[in-house]
Design a protein around this motif. Structure first.
Motif, PDB file in Angstrom:
ATOM      1  N   GLU A  23      -7.537  15.129  -0.474  1.00 26.39           N
ATOM      2  CA  GLU A  23      -7.020  14.106  -1.187  1.00 26.39           C
ATOM      3  C   GLU A  23      -6.054  13.563  -0.602  1.00 26.39           C
ATOM      4  OE1 GLU A  23      -6.935  14.945  -5.189  1.00 26.39           O
ATOM      5  OE2 GLU A  23      -6.430  13.126  -5.772  1.00 26.39           O
ATOM      6  N   LEU A  41      -9.417   7.886  -4.735  1.00 30.00           N
ATOM      7  CA  LEU A  41      -8.893   8.803  -5.664  1.00 30.00           C
ATOM      8  C   LEU A  41      -9.562   9.021  -7.123  1.00 30.00           C
ATOM      9  CD1 LEU A  41      -5.305   7.110  -5.140  1.00 30.00           C
ATOM     10  CD2 LEU A  41      -5.962   9.466  -4.404  1.00 30.00           C
ATOM     11  N   GLY A  57      -3.299  11.614   1.491  1.00 35.94           N
ATOM     12  CA  GLY A  57      -3.307  10.535   2.486  1.00 35.94           C
ATOM     13  C   GLY A  57      -4.109   9.450   1.968  1.00 35.94           C
ATOM     14  N   LEU A  58      -4.952   9.727   0.732  1.00 32.08           N
ATOM     15  CA  LEU A  58      -5.754   8.637   0.178  1.00 32.08           C
ATOM     16  C   LEU A  58      -5.197   7.787  -0.472  1.00 32.08           C
ATOM     17  CD1 LEU A  58      -9.075  10.847  -1.005  1.00 32.08           C
ATOM     18  CD2 LEU A  58      -8.893   9.412   1.182  1.00 32.08           C
ATOM     19  N   THR A  59      -5.578   6.560  -0.309  1.00 29.23           N
ATOM     20  CA  THR A  59      -4.695   5.465  -1.030  1.00 29.23           C
ATOM     21  C   THR A  59      -5.687   4.400  -1.749  1.00 29.23           C
ATOM     22  OG1 THR A  59      -4.876   3.889   0.917  1.00 29.23           O
ATOM     23  CG2 THR A  59      -2.947   5.149   0.561  1.00 29.23           C
ATOM     24  N   SER A  60      -6.982   4.607  -1.503  1.00 22.20           N
ATOM     25  CA  SER A  60      -7.951   3.587  -2.292  1.00 22.20           C
ATOM     26  C   SER A  60      -8.144   4.258  -3.746  1.00 22.20           C
ATOM     27  CB  SER A  60      -9.212   3.753  -1.528  1.00 22.20           C
ATOM     28  OG  SER A  60     -10.413   3.602  -2.444  1.00 22.20           O
TER      29      SER A  60
END
Lengths: 450, 216
Positions: free
Chosen positions: A219, A228, A221-224
């Motif tokens: 998870e 998430l 570094g995920l931004t979408s």
């Protein structure tokens, strides 16, 4: 065992399962409920119930079949096999509150019932009307334009429950509210039990922790938001199992408590039909602190266009649904609400609804088709019971305008709709602002009681 | 006729094929030319809008979708050589279909394709059930290497790459950072349990419950 959501969130946060932001639910402007100890049950009767057989009867003496063309009303109780004429109308101790032959055990709660007669729907298509009833807003085509009322109420009040919004056997919608307020929807109570239980093949010791660490790393570094949400839902799926509350919904358990509950809710006998187990689930979810709002399909098999279906099936199916709600009301009335001296029923608003009603004239097949005119019944916390609000006309059972403050017929009043009821439920917890954008006033005459 | 938004330019402009049948008519001048070569209008920069092209022709982005319940069920069974999640003949995926929002075209006419809480919970159950049996099956297709108990890094990486290919459809030569995460997961479980089969079981569950499996 009472589980509160704050404990649930703290446990989950401690396990690194939930981000801190979700501990503080976003509020809609300055709207805060002033009544915070209110719970909600939405009992849905699927298919379109027959008013004449339940909530809004007519005497065949006054409306005989031979005058049906003139009156536009045809109770046709005499066409129903094995229905004793003495049972055609069910009187209650409340003046003006007479029910049809299949009201079942709900009549015993007459002093707490508020019956809305002469509501007007805006669609006779099942999917559209169902969405209208659940969300309080007419859909755009079949696309909902708002969250279910239960979702909104769960958002406003349910931040301390582990499963704020529980749904069984029906749809639930969330449009723009936090995902934690979404309905956890299963088709059956057994599916809910399985969803809350560990799987049949346990993982080896240490495996679960290792997996959580692995997915936590994925998870990073995920931004979408969509991506998430996948990981949030995954954590929630683990967290609800770790709460160890599945046993509350193990209706097959042979514990003394569950045996007693099954009997009280007519589960083993089948008298309450498919709604019985779901009503029991609702009672467990509320009184064990699991949920703030529970929605369940109380009645089904009501879409009886054909004569044989209407004559033989509709009444018993309708009554089974009413009996399941009655069992729930009886149980809640007998269950103390903490040390308040009041009962759980004093703090729970129960709403019984169907997407629309059935025509008051028989069709050419001897059954009944869909009808835009409808009824609804509410009882429990915040509801002024022992009253009938509104009235259908004696010509065709049409809707008539009602003074929303007095509940009496008034030429200057309004035709009651799902929007009015949704707005009323919010007003009942002290929210006067139209946070759901229903654009109708509350039915003040409904409010009162505890 | 130039179809590119933002101006026409030499070799990068997209030329539309000429009209078929008969002579092509110049849309600008109305003159008629031959159909053998497209006739380019005399368009200059000033005659075309200056709005920049927003999406590169090379971009092929779309929002990922979740597998249907049937796709998940069939994929898991096929990958593992026929291991069914459930007892008896019926898959539990079918048992929980209504709860998972599968359309029955009576009460529900469209299926829920969201990676919901319930979907991921049941997927986790299915993965645990399936992986335990797949890893332990004699002659299992699970392992890429001859010695399943080997903890040599090269063998572990080869097996992980093989599993990513089988389960998630990723190329074996895909040198993705997640491979190291799977290696770490394997190593952690070997340390905790002293069991390579338990470690591979855990890696298997991780792969089936990873979005790389069920989102595409």
């Amino acid at each position: 065992m009472r589980i509160d959501r704050r404990t649930f969130l703290e446990l989950a946060a401690g396990m690194g399962l939930v981000s801190g932001a979700s501990l503080l639910p976003r509020r809609l402007g300055a709207s805060e409920p002033t009544v915070t100890d209110r719970y909600f049950v939405f009992a849905y009767f699927s298919g379109g119930w027959d008013m004449l057989l339940g909530l809004d009867p007519r005497s065949p003496d006054d409306f005989p079949s031979e005058r049906a063309i003139e009156t536009g009303i045809e109770p046709a109780y005499d066409t129903i096999p094995n229905l004793d004429p003495a049972d055609w109308l069910v009187e209650t101790a409340v003046e003006g509150m007479t029910f049809g032959p299949y009201i079942g055990g709900l009549a015993a709660h007459a002093e707490r019932l508020a019956v809305l007669r002469g509501m007007t729907m805006e669609s006779v298509a099942h999917s559209v009307a169902r969405r209208h009833a659940l969300t309080g807003k007419l859909p755009a085509g079949s696309s909902v334009r708002g969250s279910s009322v239960a979702t909104l109420l769960a958002y406003l009040l349910g931040q301390d429950q582990p499963i704020p919004n529980l749904v069984c056997g029906m749809n639930s919608f969330n449009l723009g509210h936090p995902s934690w307020a979404s309905g956890l929807a299963t088709d059956t109570v057994d599916d809910l039990f399985q969803a809350l239980s560990p799987g049949d093949t346990p993982l080896v010791t240490g495996s679960r922790d290792a997996l959580e660490s692995f997915f936590a790393a994925q998870e990073v570094g995920l931004t979408s938001p969509k991506a998430l949400e996948i990981y949030t839902n995954r954590r929630t799926a683990r967290a609800i199992v770790d709460l160890d509350i599945a046993g509350i919904f193990d209706l097959a358990s042979d514990s003394a408590e569950m045996v007693q509950l099954r009997e009280a809710f007519g589960v083993d006998s089948g008298v309450t039909g498919p709604g019985g187990p779901r009503a029991l689930m609702a009672a467990q979810a509320l009184t064990n602190g699991v949920s703030r709002c529970v929605s369940f399909k109380a009645g089904e098999g009501l879409d009886t266009h054909q004569g044989a279906e209407w004559q033989v099936d509709h009444g018993p199916n309708l009554q089974a649904g009413f009996d399941s709600v009655a069992a729930l009301a009886t149980h809640l009335a007998a269950t103390p609400f903490g040390s308040s001296g009041e009962s759980w029923l004093d703090h729970t608003t129960i709403v019984c609804m169907s997407e629309f009603a059935r025509e008051v004239l028989l069709n050419s097949n001897g059954g009944r088709d869909h009808n835009l005119i409808n009824t609804m019944v509410l009882l429990g916390g915040g509801i002024q019971g022992g009253q009938v609000i509104g009235q259908t006309s004696d010509l065709g059972m049409l809707a008539q305008p009602v003074d929303l403050d007095t509940g009496q017929l008034s030429d200057g009043g309004e035709l009651m709709t799902n929007e009015h009821v949704a707005r009323t439920l919010l007003a009942g917890i002290g929210i006067e602002e139209d946070v759901g954008d229903y654009r109708e006033a509350p039915i003040r005459a409904l409010l009162g009681g505890a | 006729m130039c179809l590119v938004i933002g101006g026409c330019g030499g070799a990068e402009s997209l030329k539309s094929p000429s009209m078929s049948g008969g002579d092509a008519t110049d849309a600008t001048t109305g003159t008629t030319g031959t159909t053998d070569e497209p006739t380019l209008p005399g368009v200059t920069e000033s005659e075309v809008g200056s709005v920049p092209e927003l999406i590169s022709p090379e971009s092929r982005v779309r929002q990922k979708k979740r597998m249907t319940v049937r796709q998940v069920r069939d994929s898991m069974e096929r990958i593992t050589g026929g291991i069914v999640w459930g007892s008896g003949d019926e898959s539990d995926w079918d048992t929980y279909a209504a709860t998972l929002g599968v359309a029955d075209y009576q009460a529900r006419t469209s299926s829920d394709r969201t990676p919901s809480v319930l979907f991921q919970k049941f997927l986790d159950d299915a993965a645990a059930h399936t992986c335990a049996r797949w890893v332990a099956a004699p002659g299992s297709s699970f392992f890429e290497v001859d010695d399943p108990t080997s903890t040599e890094r090269a063998d572990v990486v080869a097996n992980i790459e093989g599993l990513r290919w089988q389960i998630q459809g990723r190329p074996r030569t895909d040198d993705a950072p997640v491979i190291e995460d799977y290696v770490d997961l394997y190593a952690t479980m070997v340390r905790r349990t002293a069991s390579t089969s338990a470690a591979w079981n855990t890696v298997c569950v991780a792969m089936f419950t990873h979005p790389d499996f069920f989102m595409y």
